[in-house]
Scaffold this motif. Structure first.
Motif: not given
Length: 364
Positions: A102-117
């Motif tokens: 899977t790919r994403w163009t922003s961290q907001w598309e992946r919950p684990e990324l924005w929760i980490f941020d």
């Protein structure tokens, strides 16, 4: 004691919500490898040089590829990072054979990324780290002052998972009694978390293990200057050289230079290292692939090695399920204590008592 009680209540009312959200987000992140739920997350690790080298060559040949976090025993997918125009925050998960899952163009598309941020920066970069650091120091004050304040009410101690009533007296009593039970776990969470945010605090905490100055120098990456990034870097040769330097180590992070002249960096984790991404590092000339330098994490000063243990303890990367459950209890306790502190302070404050002044009767 009255002044300490006032400070405890006011700082809790002001910062309690931040600590509650940090506790909740941290608890969620403890289990991210289980709830991401993509195909291949549970694949066994294939860490042999031939497989990793072939996959790295394939992934890093993709347009805009800037680096890769390699799969490990807990998470069977590689994580890609992309850069370039309009690709800030872009990335992808890939299988260990190099197929994009899977790919994403922003961290907001992946919950684990924005929760980490959020957990590490409050969505505010370096400024958010300062807020978290201050909240961590405040949390340390809460634990210490709360234990002191609890001592005078120790005879009324009752272990309850939830307040008996949602009245202010019941919430305050529950807050004190739950706080004293969770205090040792909260100290571990707060101290290790604040160490990663506030370097001065970290240097104080590692002082018993060695010179803070030597530790700080050992942790900072050395300055190497090389040529411009080659059109087709030979990643297989770099990984081969790294495996020769650290034969039993896992490949963890490969990063391309951020600006011209910087080296290519490869982090590895030796078996004795607690840090999941390791601190054993090699730097390569971006133009030629020549090894510019290497750092063995196991030979770092004692203070630096103590600092490297903060994150794995904080994020339960060691100790298996037993320690993960312990840190889960700590995170949930912080969430409950912080949220109830805010609730009781702002919404369940006692109403001021109206003083009734009786008028004197005039003489007859």
């Amino acid at each position: 004691m009255k002044l300490l009680d006032t400070l405890h209540r006011w700082t809790g009312g002001l910062i309690g919500l931040v600590l509650a959200l940090l506790g909740l987000s941290g608890t969620i992140l403890l289990y991210e490898h289980l709830w991401i739920g993509l195909p291949g997350t549970g694949d066994p690790l294939r860490g042999d040089l031939a497989t990793v080298a072939a996959t790295t060559e394939k992934l890093m040949a993709m347009p805009g590829a800037q680096g890769v976090i390699f799969a490990d025993d807990r998470f069977g997918l590689h994580q890609m990072r992309f850069g370039g125009q309009g690709n800030d925050g872009a990335g992808a998960y890939a299988s260990q054979s190099g197929e994009i899952v899977t790919r994403w163009t922003s961290q907001w598309e992946r919950p684990e990324l924005w929760i980490f941020d959020f957990h590490h920066h409050l969505f505010a970069g370096d400024s958010g780290e300062w807020v978290i650091g201050i909240a961590g120091l405040a949390g340390l004050f809460f634990v210490i002052s709360g234990a002191i304040l609890w001592w005078r009410t120790r005879k009324t101690f009752q272990l309850r998972l939830w307040p008996k009533r949602m009245s202010r007296p019941s919430i305050v009593m529950h807050h004190r009694d739950l706080g004293i039970i969770a205090a040792p776990l909260l100290l571990i969470s707060i101290v290790t978390g604040t160490m990663m945010i506030f370097r001065p605090f970290a240097l104080v905490m590692i002082a018993p293990f060695g010179s803070p100055a030597e530790a700080a120098k050992a942790i900072e990456p050395p300055k190497y200057t090389g040529g411009a990034l080659a059109e087709k870097p030979d990643y297989t040769a770099m990984l081969t050289a790294a495996r020769q330097r650290f034969p039993d180590a896992e490949f963890r992070i490969l990063s391309l230079p951020r600006k011209a002249g910087d080296p290519i960096m490869l982090r590895m984790r030796q078996q004795a290292e607690w840090l999941p991404n390791g601190r054993s590092t090699l730097w390569f000339d971006a133009a030629t692939g020549e090894v510019l330098g290497a750092r063995d994490a196991l030979t770092m000063p004692g203070g630096a090695q103590a600092f490297n243990m903060a994150f794995p303890i904080h994020a339960s990367k060691v100790g298996g399920w037993t320690w993960r459950i312990v840190m889960t209890l700590s995170g949930l306790a912080m969430t409950m204590l912080g949220s109830f502190a805010v609730w009781s302070f702002w919404f369940r404050r006692p109403k001021p008592v109206k003083r009734v002044v009786k008028k004197a009767l005039a003489p007859t």
